[in-house]
Design a protein around this motif. Structure first.
Motif, PDB file in Angstrom:
ATOM      1  N   UNK A  71      11.738  -1.413  -0.931  1.00  0.00           N
ATOM      2  CA  UNK A  71      12.683  -0.874  -1.902  1.00  0.00           C
ATOM      3  C   UNK A  71      12.004  -0.050  -2.995  1.00  0.00           C
ATOM      4  N   UNK A  72      10.904  -0.566  -3.544  1.00  0.00           N
ATOM      5  CA  UNK A  72      10.259   0.089  -4.682  1.00  0.00           C
ATOM      6  C   UNK A  72       8.941   0.775  -4.321  1.00  0.00           C
ATOM      7  N   UNK A  73       8.440   0.525  -3.127  1.00  0.00           N
ATOM      8  CA  UNK A  73       7.175   1.109  -2.720  1.00  0.00           C
ATOM      9  C   UNK A  73       6.031   0.124  -2.871  1.00  0.00           C
ATOM     10  N   UNK A  74       5.035   0.188  -1.976  1.00  0.00           N
ATOM     11  CA  UNK A  74       3.928  -0.775  -2.026  1.00  0.00           C
ATOM     12  C   UNK A  74       3.073  -0.644  -3.278  1.00  0.00           C
ATOM     13  N   UNK A  75       2.963   0.571  -3.839  1.00  0.00           N
ATOM     14  CA  UNK A  75       2.133   0.757  -5.029  1.00  0.00           C
ATOM     15  C   UNK A  75       2.627  -0.110  -6.187  1.00  0.00           C
ATOM     16  N   UNK A  76       3.934  -0.138  -6.408  1.00  0.00           N
ATOM     17  CA  UNK A  76       4.492  -0.938  -7.495  1.00  0.00           C
ATOM     18  C   UNK A  76       4.220  -2.422  -7.291  1.00  0.00           C
ATOM     19  N   UNK A 122      -7.310  -1.083 -12.678  1.00  0.00           N
ATOM     20  CA  UNK A 122      -7.477   0.187 -13.401  1.00  0.00           C
ATOM     21  C   UNK A 122      -7.597   1.345 -12.420  1.00  0.00           C
ATOM     22  N   UNK A 123      -8.351   1.163 -11.352  1.00  0.00           N
ATOM     23  CA  UNK A 123      -8.500   2.220 -10.351  1.00  0.00           C
ATOM     24  C   UNK A 123      -7.177   2.487  -9.632  1.00  0.00           C
ATOM     25  N   UNK A 124      -6.408   1.425  -9.383  1.00  0.00           N
ATOM     26  CA  UNK A 124      -5.145   1.583  -8.662  1.00  0.00           C
ATOM     27  C   UNK A 124      -4.144   2.382  -9.475  1.00  0.00           C
ATOM     28  N   UNK A 125      -4.227   2.329 -10.783  1.00  0.00           N
ATOM     29  CA  UNK A 125      -3.320   3.106 -11.626  1.00  0.00           C
ATOM     30  C   UNK A 125      -3.507   4.604 -11.417  1.00  0.00           C
ATOM     31  N   UNK A 126      -4.674   4.999 -10.898  1.00  0.00           N
ATOM     32  CA  UNK A 126      -4.957   6.410 -10.647  1.00  0.00           C
ATOM     33  C   UNK A 126      -4.488   6.874  -9.272  1.00  0.00           C
ATOM     34  N   UNK A 127      -4.072   5.930  -8.420  1.00  0.00           N
ATOM     35  CA  UNK A 127      -3.678   6.251  -7.045  1.00  0.00           C
ATOM     36  C   UNK A 127      -2.221   6.700  -7.018  1.00  0.00           C
ATOM     37  N   UNK A 128      -1.955   7.785  -6.282  1.00  0.00           N
ATOM     38  CA  UNK A 128      -0.601   8.337  -6.236  1.00  0.00           C
ATOM     39  C   UNK A 128       0.155   7.989  -4.965  1.00  0.00           C
ATOM     40  N   UNK A 129      -0.524   7.574  -3.903  1.00  0.00           N
ATOM     41  CA  UNK A 129       0.183   7.237  -2.668  1.00  0.00           C
ATOM     42  C   UNK A 129       0.897   5.905  -2.829  1.00  0.00           C
ATOM     43  N   UNK A 130       1.944   5.704  -2.008  1.00  0.00           N
ATOM     44  CA  UNK A 130       2.628   4.416  -1.987  1.00  0.00           C
ATOM     45  C   UNK A 130       3.778   4.294  -2.946  1.00  0.00           C
ATOM     46  N   UNK A 131       4.216   5.414  -3.541  1.00  0.00           N
ATOM     47  CA  UNK A 131       5.410   5.336  -4.374  1.00  0.00           C
ATOM     48  C   UNK A 131       6.646   5.239  -3.488  1.00  0.00           C
ATOM     49  N   UNK A 167      -0.761  -3.794   0.423  1.00  0.00           N
ATOM     50  CA  UNK A 167      -1.895  -2.917   0.717  1.00  0.00           C
ATOM     51  C   UNK A 167      -1.896  -2.528   2.188  1.00  0.00           C
ATOM     52  N   UNK A 168      -1.644  -3.489   3.063  1.00  0.00           N
ATOM     53  CA  UNK A 168      -1.570  -3.196   4.494  1.00  0.00           C
ATOM     54  C   UNK A 168      -0.412  -2.257   4.786  1.00  0.00           C
ATOM     55  N   UNK A 169       0.721  -2.501   4.152  1.00  0.00           N
ATOM     56  CA  UNK A 169       1.893  -1.653   4.346  1.00  0.00           C
ATOM     57  C   UNK A 169       1.623  -0.228   3.894  1.00  0.00           C
ATOM     58  N   UNK A 170       0.991  -0.080   2.727  1.00  0.00           N
ATOM     59  CA  UNK A 170       0.727   1.251   2.202  1.00  0.00           C
ATOM     60  C   UNK A 170      -0.149   2.042   3.164  1.00  0.00           C
ATOM     61  N   UNK A 171      -1.217   1.420   3.641  1.00  0.00           N
ATOM     62  CA  UNK A 171      -2.129   2.144   4.525  1.00  0.00           C
ATOM     63  C   UNK A 171      -1.480   2.459   5.867  1.00  0.00           C
ATOM     64  N   UNK A 172      -0.636   1.554   6.365  1.00  0.00           N
ATOM     65  CA  UNK A 172       0.061   1.823   7.625  1.00  0.00           C
ATOM     66  C   UNK A 172       1.001   3.017   7.485  1.00  0.00           C
ATOM     67  N   UNK A 173       1.553   3.208   6.296  1.00  0.00           N
ATOM     68  CA  UNK A 173       2.475   4.320   6.071  1.00  0.00           C
ATOM     69  C   UNK A 173       1.764   5.667   6.069  1.00  0.00           C
ATOM     70  N   UNK A 174       0.512   5.696   5.645  1.00  0.00           N
ATOM     71  CA  UNK A 174      -0.165   6.979   5.472  1.00  0.00           C
ATOM     72  C   UNK A 174      -1.261   7.239   6.498  1.00  0.00           C
ATOM     73  N   UNK A 175      -1.576   6.264   7.355  1.00  0.00           N
ATOM     74  CA  UNK A 175      -2.642   6.465   8.343  1.00  0.00           C
ATOM     75  C   UNK A 175      -2.209   7.481   9.396  1.00  0.00           C
ATOM     76  N   UNK A 176      -3.085   8.417   9.786  1.00  0.00           N
ATOM     77  CA  UNK A 176      -2.749   9.375  10.840  1.00  0.00           C
ATOM     78  C   UNK A 176      -2.471   8.660  12.157  1.00  0.00           C
ATOM     79  N   UNK A 177      -1.449   9.091  12.849  1.00  0.00           N
ATOM     80  CA  UNK A 177      -1.093   8.474  14.132  1.00  0.00           C
ATOM     81  C   UNK A 177      -2.261   8.594  15.104  1.00  0.00           C
ATOM     82  N   UNK A 178      -2.545   7.499  15.804  1.00  0.00           N
ATOM     83  CA  UNK A 178      -3.639   7.487  16.762  1.00  0.00           C
ATOM     84  C   UNK A 178      -4.977   7.158  16.137  1.00  0.00           C
ATOM     85  N   UNK A 179      -5.019   7.035  14.803  1.00  0.00           N
ATOM     86  CA  UNK A 179      -6.278   6.716  14.124  1.00  0.00           C
ATOM     87  C   UNK A 179      -6.143   5.456  13.272  1.00  0.00           C
TER      88      UNK A 179
END
Length: 493
Positions: free
Chosen positions: A360-365, A471-480, A410-422
């Motif tokens: 609903x809100x995205x994995x980053x939140x 602190x580092x995660x606050x700089x990440x833009x993926x996963x919204x 974290x697993x969900x976020x990476x699964x959403x953005x990982x290139x297919x087949x990789x």
């Protein structure tokens, strides 16, 4: 929230052709490359996944969680491997409050941390290259199976670790080997998430797996309590036999419940457009792929780095949590196990709930909220330590409610953005980036204990690592949050 309008995107009839020489996942490369907002991969029609495949995949978490819950965290290492059983008789006979006795126990806990650090370095070296081989060859499930078998054998071999200081190194080494094999299996298991979920259910499916894992840990701990209640049905318990039997039981548990994944979840097809190379040549290809990821998918690259730091802290929470309870708060055996049951129950339920918040809100939140809760609770454990065991019952249990959601999101976020087949390769990088800094939490834990001579101060080392990751995660833009298209959103089977 994404700054794009929430309108359905048309699904093209045919995927565009990749430009020659374009790196995987680049804007002109694979049409199934990642998108920074976590949206579905264009050109891919998503259909509901059969319930049996989803449940079979999630059962692997249930099957292997007792290694983490019973072996690594609450029973074998906390109550046996770092106990008086592995001290010399002269030191073990001293009062628990004696500085010599306390430093001796601290030596065991820091020694365990050293072996876990060594295992982490092995994972960092092996995970991405083995993940790439699994992707290219279409053998993710085979790698999950092989690594799971090694983990089972490591648990079974713990039966040989007798209650004697001479056996401590073997016990710590086997726990480390089990951790390595668990991580290698997890790389390809995590990659299989995209095979059993759709864009609309990836958060819930990931949360279901983590949640079932924690609940499986509860059942395993309850079985330990039942055995203790009935005095092990007359079985002799000297020489650590009870704990050794527990380790053997965890091995049998994994075999009994892991098999549905291998029976009902289909294998991913091999990557036809990626060359097969030798093991050592795989490192050359790995470097090239990492450079391409940095150039063309910078937000994903930075997420890998940010998550590496905080995930090391998350691992340390459950690796050393029961040690803190037993050594710093003087929990007895029954209290540690009762705490473990309550902790896994709360972690499992919160993770399943957080899976829906993820969609609903995205994995980053979810990740940022969970890390914030962990830092606050960890500081309370240290600050209020003089007040006694009640502090750990409250703040410690509250802390466990945030670990699972952060891991699943974290697993969900990476699964959403990982290139297919990789996916296996990217999750291999995920494991490697985590293990590349895996020395952080164990070394901070070890250093602070060595400097102060008290285990409780090791908690601050773990909190510091999580705080840096936040602190580092606050700089990440993926996963919204990204609106889900009605035509591809499938209910969780």
């Amino acid at each position: 929230m994404s700054d794009r309008p929430a309108v359905p995107e048309p699904v093209p009839d045919a995927a565009p052709t990749a430009s020659p020489g374009s790196p995987p996942g680049s804007p002109h490369g694979s049409p199934h490359g990642p998108r920074h907002d976590g949206a579905a991969r264009p050109g891919v029609a998503e259909a509901p996944v059969p319930r049996r495949q989803v449940v079979s995949w999630a059962m692997w978490d249930w099957a292997t969680q007792p290694f983490n819950t019973v072996i690594v965290t609450f029973v074998f290492t906390a109550l046996y491997l770092t106990s008086d059983a592995f001290l010399t008789p002269e030191v073990a006979a001293l009062p628990a409050t004696d500085p010599v006795h306390e430093r001796a126990l601290a030596g065991l806990t820091s020694g365990l941390g050293l072996w876990i650090t060594i295992g982490g370095l092995l994972v960092a070296l092996l995970a991405p290259v083995l993940g790439r081989r699994a992707d290219v060859e279409g053998r993710r499930k085979a790698w999950v199976g092989g690594a799971t078998l090694v983990m089972v054998l490591a648990m079974a071999a713990l039966f040989a670790v007798r209650a004697d200081p001479a056996w401590f190194v073997l016990g710590a080494a086997l726990v480390s080997l089990g951790s390595v094999s668990s991580e290698i299996a997890g790389v390809n298991y995590n990659a299989m998430l995209v095979q059993v979920s759709t864009r609309g259910t990836v958060g819930r499916v990931s949360g279901l797996g983590w949640g079932l894992g924690y609940l499986g840990g509860i059942v395993a701990l309850v079985l330990v309590v039942v055995a203790q209640t009935f005095d092990w049905w007359g079985m002799p318990t000297d020489d650590g036999l009870a704990y050794r039997v527990i380790a053997l039981g965890c091995a049998l548990w994994a075999v009994a419940f892991a098999w549905p994944l291998f029976r009902y979840v289909p294998e991913a097809p091999p990557a036809e457009d990626r060359p097969r190379v030798g093991f050592f040549a795989g490192y050359v290809v790995l470097v090239r792929d990492v450079v391409a990821l940095y150039r063309h998918e910078r937000p994903t690259f930075w997420f890998l780095l940010a998550s590496a730091v905080y995930r090391d802290g998350l691992s340390a929470v459950f690796t050393f949590g029961a040690v803190i309870a037993a050594v710093s708060f003087r929990f007895g055996d029954d209290a540690v196990i009762a705490f473990g049951i309550a902790a896994n129950l709360l972690a499992g339920l919160s993770t399943i709930v957080a899976g829906r918040l993820d969609d609903r809100f995205g994995p980053r939140a979810v990740i940022i909220g969970s890390l914030t809760g962990l830092v606050v609770c960890g500081l309370l454990v240290v600050a209020l330590h003089p007040l006694g065991a009640a502090v750990f019952w409250v703040a410690g249990l509250a802390l466990t409610c945030f670990v699972g959601p952060a891991q699943a999101a974290s697993r969900s976020l990476l699964a959403r953005v990982a290139p297919a087949g990789r996916e296996s390769e990217i999750f291999g990088l995920y494991a490697t980036t985590g293990r590349a800094v895996s020395f952080l939490a164990p070394s901070m834990w070890t250093l602070l204990i060595a400097l102060t001579g008290a285990t409780i101060w090791g908690t601050l080392g773990i909190v510091a690592v999580i705080l840096v990751g936040l602190v580092l995660m606050l700089k990440v833009t993926v996963g919204r949050r990204e609106p889900v298209r009605p035509d591809v959103a499938a209910p969780l089977p």
